[in-house]
Design a protein around this motif. Structure first.
Motif, PDB file in Angstrom:
ATOM      1  N   ASP A 382      82.389  68.552 -15.297  1.00 47.72           N
ATOM      2  CA  ASP A 382      81.085  67.900 -15.215  1.00 47.72           C
ATOM      3  C   ASP A 382      80.051  68.648 -16.058  1.00 47.72           C
ATOM      4  OD1 ASP A 382      82.074  66.038 -13.524  1.00 47.72           O
ATOM      5  OD2 ASP A 382      81.615  67.192 -11.723  1.00 47.72           O
ATOM      6  N   GLU A 383      80.129  69.977 -16.028  1.00 47.37           N
ATOM      7  CA  GLU A 383      79.176  70.780 -16.792  1.00 47.37           C
ATOM      8  C   GLU A 383      79.287  70.483 -18.283  1.00 47.37           C
ATOM      9  OE1 GLU A 383      79.023  74.966 -16.068  1.00 47.37           O
ATOM     10  OE2 GLU A 383      78.840  74.643 -13.911  1.00 47.37           O
ATOM     11  N   ASP A 384      80.534  70.324 -18.774  1.00 45.81           N
ATOM     12  CA  ASP A 384      80.723  70.015 -20.193  1.00 45.81           C
ATOM     13  C   ASP A 384      80.093  68.667 -20.537  1.00 45.81           C
ATOM     14  OD1 ASP A 384      81.971  72.363 -20.528  1.00 45.81           O
ATOM     15  OD2 ASP A 384      84.018  71.557 -20.450  1.00 45.81           O
ATOM     16  N   VAL A 385      80.277  67.692 -19.650  1.00 44.94           N
ATOM     17  CA  VAL A 385      79.695  66.364 -19.884  1.00 44.94           C
ATOM     18  C   VAL A 385      78.170  66.487 -19.942  1.00 44.94           C
ATOM     19  CG1 VAL A 385      79.373  64.055 -18.900  1.00 44.94           C
ATOM     20  CG2 VAL A 385      81.621  65.158 -18.790  1.00 44.94           C
ATOM     21  N   LEU A 386      77.624  67.260 -18.976  1.00 49.94           N
ATOM     22  CA  LEU A 386      76.169  67.448 -18.953  1.00 49.94           C
ATOM     23  C   LEU A 386      75.677  68.100 -20.240  1.00 49.94           C
ATOM     24  CD1 LEU A 386      75.452  68.631 -15.296  1.00 49.94           C
ATOM     25  CD2 LEU A 386      74.737  66.502 -16.372  1.00 49.94           C
ATOM     26  N   ASP A 387      76.420  69.117 -20.732  1.00 49.34           N
ATOM     27  CA  ASP A 387      76.033  69.801 -21.967  1.00 49.34           C
ATOM     28  C   ASP A 387      75.941  68.815 -23.127  1.00 49.34           C
ATOM     29  OD1 ASP A 387      75.818  72.141 -20.710  1.00 49.34           O
ATOM     30  OD2 ASP A 387      77.724  72.988 -21.399  1.00 49.34           O
ATOM     31  N   GLN A 388      76.937  67.893 -23.204  1.00 45.30           N
ATOM     32  CA  GLN A 388      76.926  66.917 -24.304  1.00 45.30           C
ATOM     33  C   GLN A 388      75.708  66.000 -24.192  1.00 45.30           C
ATOM     34  OE1 GLN A 388      80.741  64.978 -24.216  1.00 45.30           O
ATOM     35  NE2 GLN A 388      81.780  66.897 -24.727  1.00 45.30           N
ATOM     36  N   GLU A 389      75.394  65.610 -22.939  1.00 46.11           N
ATOM     37  CA  GLU A 389      74.214  64.752 -22.745  1.00 46.11           C
ATOM     38  C   GLU A 389      72.945  65.478 -23.182  1.00 46.11           C
ATOM     39  OE1 GLU A 389      74.058  63.597 -18.690  1.00 46.11           O
ATOM     40  OE2 GLU A 389      75.712  62.176 -18.891  1.00 46.11           O
ATOM     41  N   GLU A 390      72.899  66.801 -22.850  1.00 48.14           N
ATOM     42  CA  GLU A 390      71.729  67.607 -23.204  1.00 48.14           C
ATOM     43  C   GLU A 390      71.489  67.600 -24.701  1.00 48.14           C
ATOM     44  OE1 GLU A 390      72.038  71.571 -21.832  1.00 48.14           O
ATOM     45  OE2 GLU A 390      71.471  71.084 -19.780  1.00 48.14           O
ATOM     46  N   ASP A 391      72.581  67.689 -25.480  1.00 48.68           N
ATOM     47  CA  ASP A 391      72.452  67.812 -26.935  1.00 48.68           C
ATOM     48  C   ASP A 391      71.573  66.714 -27.523  1.00 48.68           C
ATOM     49  OD1 ASP A 391      73.921  70.035 -26.884  1.00 48.68           O
ATOM     50  OD2 ASP A 391      75.812  69.116 -27.528  1.00 48.68           O
ATOM     51  N   GLY A 392      71.675  65.505 -26.952  1.00 48.48           N
ATOM     52  CA  GLY A 392      70.910  64.374 -27.502  1.00 48.48           C
ATOM     53  C   GLY A 392      69.442  64.406 -27.123  1.00 48.48           C
ATOM     54  N   ARG A 393      69.059  65.280 -26.170  1.00 44.95           N
ATOM     55  CA  ARG A 393      67.685  65.217 -25.663  1.00 44.95           C
ATOM     56  C   ARG A 393      66.758  66.291 -26.240  1.00 44.95           C
ATOM     57  NH1 ARG A 393      66.964  66.157 -20.534  1.00 44.95           N
ATOM     58  NH2 ARG A 393      69.029  66.847 -19.893  1.00 44.95           N
ATOM     59  N   TRP A 394      67.287  67.153 -27.097  1.00 47.92           N
ATOM     60  CA  TRP A 394      66.441  68.216 -27.683  1.00 47.92           C
ATOM     61  C   TRP A 394      65.349  67.604 -28.556  1.00 47.92           C
ATOM     62  CZ3 TRP A 394      66.531  73.648 -27.370  1.00 47.92           C
ATOM     63  CH2 TRP A 394      67.520  74.173 -26.531  1.00 47.92           C
ATOM     64  N   GLN A 395      64.159  68.145 -28.470  1.00 48.16           N
ATOM     65  CA  GLN A 395      63.059  67.699 -29.350  1.00 48.16           C
ATOM     66  C   GLN A 395      62.677  68.840 -30.280  1.00 48.16           C
ATOM     67  OE1 GLN A 395      59.747  65.992 -27.255  1.00 48.16           O
ATOM     68  NE2 GLN A 395      61.076  64.937 -25.796  1.00 48.16           N
ATOM     69  N   VAL A 396      62.222  68.488 -31.486  1.00 48.48           N
ATOM     70  CA  VAL A 396      61.942  69.518 -32.495  1.00 48.48           C
ATOM     71  C   VAL A 396      60.513  69.345 -33.012  1.00 48.48           C
ATOM     72  CG1 VAL A 396      62.663  70.481 -34.718  1.00 48.48           C
ATOM     73  CG2 VAL A 396      64.383  69.503 -33.174  1.00 48.48           C
ATOM     74  N   ILE A 397      59.776  70.452 -33.067  1.00 53.85           N
ATOM     75  CA  ILE A 397      58.410  70.411 -33.626  1.00 53.85           C
ATOM     76  C   ILE A 397      58.270  71.530 -34.650  1.00 53.85           C
ATOM     77  CG2 ILE A 397      55.949  70.725 -33.122  1.00 53.85           C
ATOM     78  CD1 ILE A 397      56.503  69.534 -30.338  1.00 53.85           C
ATOM     79  N   ARG A 398      57.893  71.154 -35.849  1.00 59.37           N
ATOM     80  CA  ARG A 398      57.694  72.161 -36.901  1.00 59.37           C
ATOM     81  C   ARG A 398      56.204  72.180 -37.223  1.00 59.37           C
ATOM     82  NH1 ARG A 398      60.773  74.661 -40.631  1.00 59.37           N
ATOM     83  NH2 ARG A 398      59.525  75.438 -42.344  1.00 59.37           N
ATOM     84  N   SER A 399      55.573  73.333 -37.139  1.00 58.93           N
ATOM     85  CA  SER A 399      54.122  73.353 -37.345  1.00 58.93           C
ATOM     86  C   SER A 399      53.608  74.772 -37.599  1.00 58.93           C
ATOM     87  CB  SER A 399      53.444  72.760 -36.104  1.00 58.93           C
ATOM     88  OG  SER A 399      52.098  72.495 -36.365  1.00 58.93           O
ATOM     89  N   LYS A 400      52.273  74.844 -37.721  1.00 60.50           N
ATOM     90  CA  LYS A 400      51.607  76.152 -37.790  1.00 60.50           C
ATOM     91  C   LYS A 400      50.950  76.364 -36.429  1.00 60.50           C
ATOM     92  CE  LYS A 400      50.753  75.775 -42.700  1.00 60.50           C
ATOM     93  NZ  LYS A 400      50.045  74.903 -43.631  1.00 60.50           N
ATOM     94  N   PHE A 401      51.282  77.469 -35.787  1.00 63.78           N
ATOM     95  CA  PHE A 401      50.819  77.685 -34.417  1.00 63.78           C
ATOM     96  C   PHE A 401      49.920  78.920 -34.313  1.00 63.78           C
ATOM     97  CE2 PHE A 401      55.118  75.831 -34.151  1.00 63.78           C
ATOM     98  CZ  PHE A 401      54.853  74.678 -33.417  1.00 63.78           C
ATOM     99  N   LEU A 402      48.866  78.786 -33.491  1.00 68.09           N
ATOM    100  CA  LEU A 402      48.089  79.969 -33.128  1.00 68.09           C
ATOM    101  C   LEU A 402      48.767  80.674 -31.960  1.00 68.09           C
ATOM    102  CD1 LEU A 402      44.375  78.765 -33.195  1.00 68.09           C
ATOM    103  CD2 LEU A 402      45.480  80.344 -34.755  1.00 68.09           C
TER     104      LEU A 402
END
Ligand SMILES: CCCCCCCCCCCCC/C=C/[C@@H](O)[C@H](COP(=O)(O)O)NC(=O)CCCCC
Ligand SMILES: Nc1ncnc2c1ncn2[C@@H]1O[C@H](COP(=O)(O)OP(=O)(O)O)[C@@H](O)[C@H]1O
Ligand SMILES: [Ca+2]
Length: 556
Positions: A382-402
C-alpha cells in the motif's frame, strides 16, 4: 447519574474557618460550612479567603504533607496568627500543594493547610491523598536534566537551582543533573552514554538550541536501536518513548512558548511534575541522501537564515543579538533565487489560513493521531501505491525569494505572540511553507509588522502559504561538492563586500537555512515531516484557565 462514594469528608479548619473538605471523584474540594459564617474571616488562599467553595483535581496536586502546628502557622510565605482556641481544638494539620492558574497561561504552586481535631484523621487525609497520587501513572519519578549554563542570559543554572529543583523535590522527583561543558555534550551523551532505562523523561534547561540537542540525541538513539537508517529520506522514523521537558532559559524559547503559552520556568516545571504529554511533529532534513538535522519549529532560508548567521557573531550580546541582526538583515534586503517543490497535505482537517488555533486537546492533531495509528496497519504494498500517487501531486515554484519559511508549529514567541504561522499545528504531521517573494523593503516591513498585530501576514500579494508534508529547495546556484568548496573559499570575499556595502545590492549567492536556531551547511535540502515523532511534558496552550471554566470553578 450514579453517585460516587466519597473517599473522605471531614469538617476541617482553614484559616480559622470551618470548611467541609471532601475527596471525591478524583477531586479535592472544600467549601464553607454554614457555621463558618459566624466566625471571623482572617486571610485565606493567596491571602484572601472568599466565602465559597474551591476544588482542585487530584491530577493537579503536587504534593501533600503533614504540617507542624504552632499557635502561629506559616502560609503563603507569611506568618498567620492562629487563635489559641483553633490551635487547641485542631492541633494537627496537613498541607496540600497544588497547581494554581495565574494570568496568561502562567502556573504557580500554591499551598493550602487544613487543621484537624485529631492526629489519626490528619494522617488518614495525608495517606488517602498520597494513595490517589500514586494512581497517576503518567507522572515522572526520575528525570535526567541537562543545563546549558551559557544559554540566553546565562541564567540556566540559577533558574534550575532556585526555581525548578525545589519543586521537583517537593513532588518527590529524583534527578540526575548534568551541566553541559561544551556544545553537543547533551546530544552525544543521550546518543550513546546515557542509561535511558533509568529515566521517565529528559529535561533541558536552555533555549531552542538546547532542546534541539536533546531531540537529536534521543531520535538518533531510537533509530539506531530500531535499525532505522537516518540517512535515508524515505525511512519511516520510529517515535521516541521518553518525554522531554523544557525549562526556558534561552534567547527565543519558541518551542516552550508555542507549546505552553508562556516562557516561565515554574510553569514548565509544573507541567513536568503533573506528567503532561504533548506530541510534536519533527522535520527531517537531508541533502543528497545525507541526513543533516531535525527541526521542530522554524526552518528558514533567506531572512531568518541571514539573521541567524549574522547573530552568531554577536552571541556575547545575549538575546539582543537577534534585534540587531534582524534590523541589519532587513536593511540589507537580500533575495535569493531558487526552486521550491512541495507535496501539499490534502487529507487533513486544517488549512494555514483557517484562523483556527492549535490548543490543548486539538481535534486536528487528534485526527492526525488517529490516521497515524491507521497508517501503521498499512502493508508495504500500500505504501508503494501511495508513493506513486504522491509523485503526481508535487507542485513546483521557481522565483526570487526574500524568505522561505517552514513552520512545523506556530513558532509563537515573545517577539511574535501569534507566531510565523498562527494556525499551524503541533502534531498534525504537516508544516506550513511560507514563501515571501522579492518585494520592496516597505512591503516586507508590512509583512514583518503583521507578525506582531492582529492583521493577516499572508494577505499580501507577494506572500503565499501551503500546508505540506514534504518539500525540497534547490538554489539557482546549486552546489555540488566541488562547488561547495568554491563557495567556502569565495564566501569570505563575498561576505566582506556585502558587510562593507550593505546597500549595494551585491547579494551573496546563497543564504543559509536556520534550522531551529542552528545553521545548516547546505542550501539544497529535502524535508519530510514525521507526524508526532517526539513527546513533550506539555499539554498545548490551554484555551481558558480552569477557574473561568464553568465545569470546574476553583472559586464560585
Ligand atoms: C519589525 C518587526 C519585526 C518583527 C518580526 C517578528 C517575527 C519573529 C518570528 C520569530 C520566529 C522565531 C522562530 C524560532 C526560532 C528559534 O529556534 C531560533 C533559535 O532560538 P534560541 O536557541 O532560543 O536562540 N531563533 C531565531 O532564529 C531568532 C529569530 C529572530 C528574528 C528577529
Ligand atoms: N556548555 C556549553 N558551552 C557552549 N555551548 C553550549 C553548551 N551547552 C550547549 N551549548 C550550545 O549553545 C547553543 C545555544 O544554546 P541555547 O540553550 O539554545 O541558548 P540560546 O537560546 O541563547 O541560543 C546551542 O547550540 C547548544 O548546542
Ligand atoms: Ca505540524
Amino acid at each position: 447519574m450514579e453517585k460516587q462514594p466519597k473517599l473522605l469528608s471531614s469538617q476541617l479548619l482553614l484559616k480559622n474557618r470551618l470548611f467541609e473538605v471532601t475527596l471525591q471523584r478524583a477531586t479535592l474540594s472544600w467549601k464553607d460550612t454554614p457555621a463558618a459564617g459566624r466566625r471571623r474571616a482572617s486571610g485565606g488562599i493567596n491571602g484572601t479567603l472568599k466565602v465559597g467553595s474551591y476544588c482542585v483535581p487530584v491530577s493537579e496536586i503536587i504534593a501533600v504533607r503533614e504540617t507542624e502546628v504552632d499557635s502561629r502557622t506559616k502560609d503563603d510565605g507569611r506568618w498567620q496568627k492562629m487563635s489559641q482556641a483553633s490551635a487547641g481544638t485542631h492541633p494537627f494539620a496537613f498541607t496540600v500543594s497544588y497547581v494554581d492558574r495565574g494570568s496568561r497561561h502562567r502556573w504557580r504552586c500554591s499551598d493550602v493547610t487544613f487543621h484537624c481535631p485529631d492526629g489519626a484523621l490528619c494522617h488518614q487525609w495525608v495517606q488517602t491523598i498520597k494513595e490517589q497520587l500514586l494512581l497517576l501513572t503518567n507522572r515522572p519519578k526520575h528525570l535526567l536534566v541537562y543545563i546549558n549554563p551559557f544559554g540566553g542570559k546565562q541564567q540556566g543554572k540559577r533558574i534550575y537551582e532556585q526555581k525548578v529543583a525545589p519543586l521537583f523535590s517537593r513532588a518527590s522527583i529524583s534527578t540526575d543533573v548534568i551541566v553541559t561543558e561544551r556544545a553537543n555534550h547533551a546530544r552525544d551523551h543521550l546518543r550513546t552514554d546515557a542509561d535511558l532505562k533509568k529515566y521517565d523523561g529528559v529535561v533541558c534547561v536552555g533555549g531552542d538550541g538546547m532542546f534541539s540537542e536533546v531531540i537529536h540525541g534521543l531520535i538518533s538513539r531510537t533509530q539506531r536501536e530500531a535499525g532505522v537508517d537516518e540517512n535515508c529520506p524515505e525511512e519511516k522514523l520510529v517515535p521516541c518513548d521518553l518525554r522531554i521537558g523544557i525549562i526556558p532559559a534561552g534567547s527565543t524559547d519558541c518551542i516552550c512558548y508555542a507549546t505552553v503559552g508562556v516562557n516561565d520556568p515554574i510553569t514548565s516545571a509544573l507541567h513536568i511534575i503533573v506528567g503532561d504529554s504533548q506530541a510534536l511533529d519533527v522535520c527531517s532534513v537531508h541533502h543528497n541522501s545525507t541526513f543533516l538535522r531535525y527541526s521542530v519549529s522554524l526552518l528558514g532560508y533567506g531572512f531568518y537564515g541571514d539573521v541567524l548567521t549574522d547573530s552568531e557573531r554577536k552571541r556575547w550580546m545575549g538575546p539582543a543579538r537577534y534585534d540587531i541582526s534582524g534590523l541589519k538583515t532587513f536593511l540589507t534586503h537580500n533575495y535569493y533565487e531558487g526552486t521550491v517543490s512541495f507535496l501539499p497535505a490534502t487529507d487533513i482537517l486544517g488549512t494555514p489560513r483557517d484562523k483556527t488555533k492549535c490548543r490543548a486537546g486539538c481535534y486536528v492533531c487528534q485526527d492526525s493521531e488517529w490516521r497515524l495509528s491507521e497508517d501503521k496497519q498499512l502493508c508495504k504494498l500500500d505504501e508503494d501505491v501511495l508513493d506513486q500517487e504522491e509523485d503526481g501531486r508535487w507542485q513546483v515554484i521557481r522565483s526570487k525569494f526574500l524568505a522561505i519559511n517552514a513552520a512545523s508549529m506556530s513558532c509563537a514567541c515573545p517577539r511574535s505572540p501569534k507566531g510565523l504561522s498562527p494556525a499551524a499545528h503541533l502534531a498534525d504531521g504537516t508544516a506550513d511553507l511560507i514563501l515571501v517573494r522579492k518585494c520592496s523593503r516597505l512591503d516586507f516591513l508590512r509583512h514583518l509588522l503583521r507578525h506582531t498585530s492582529k492583521d493577516d501576514q499572508f494577505d499580501l500579494a507577494f506572500v503565499e502559504v501551503h500546508r505540506v508534508r514534504r518539500f525540497r529547495f534547490t538554489p539557482k546556484h546549486c552546489e555540488s561538492d566541488s562547488e561547495l568548496d568554491l563557495k567556502e573559499s569565495g564566501k569570505k570575499l563575498f561576505s566582506h563586500i556585502c558587510r562593507d556595502h550593505p546597500a549595494c545590492g551585491c547579494a551573496t549567492v546563497n543564504s543559509n537555512w536556520n534550522c531551529d536556531g542552528e545553521i545548516l551547511q547546505h542550501a539544497a535540502i529535502e524535508v519530510r515531516v514525521h507526524c508526532q515523532l517526539v513527546k513533550l511534558f506539555a499539554r498545548g496552550i490551554e484555551e481558558l484557565p480552569v477557574f473561568e471554566d464553568p465545569c470546574c470553578p476553583s472559586a464560585i
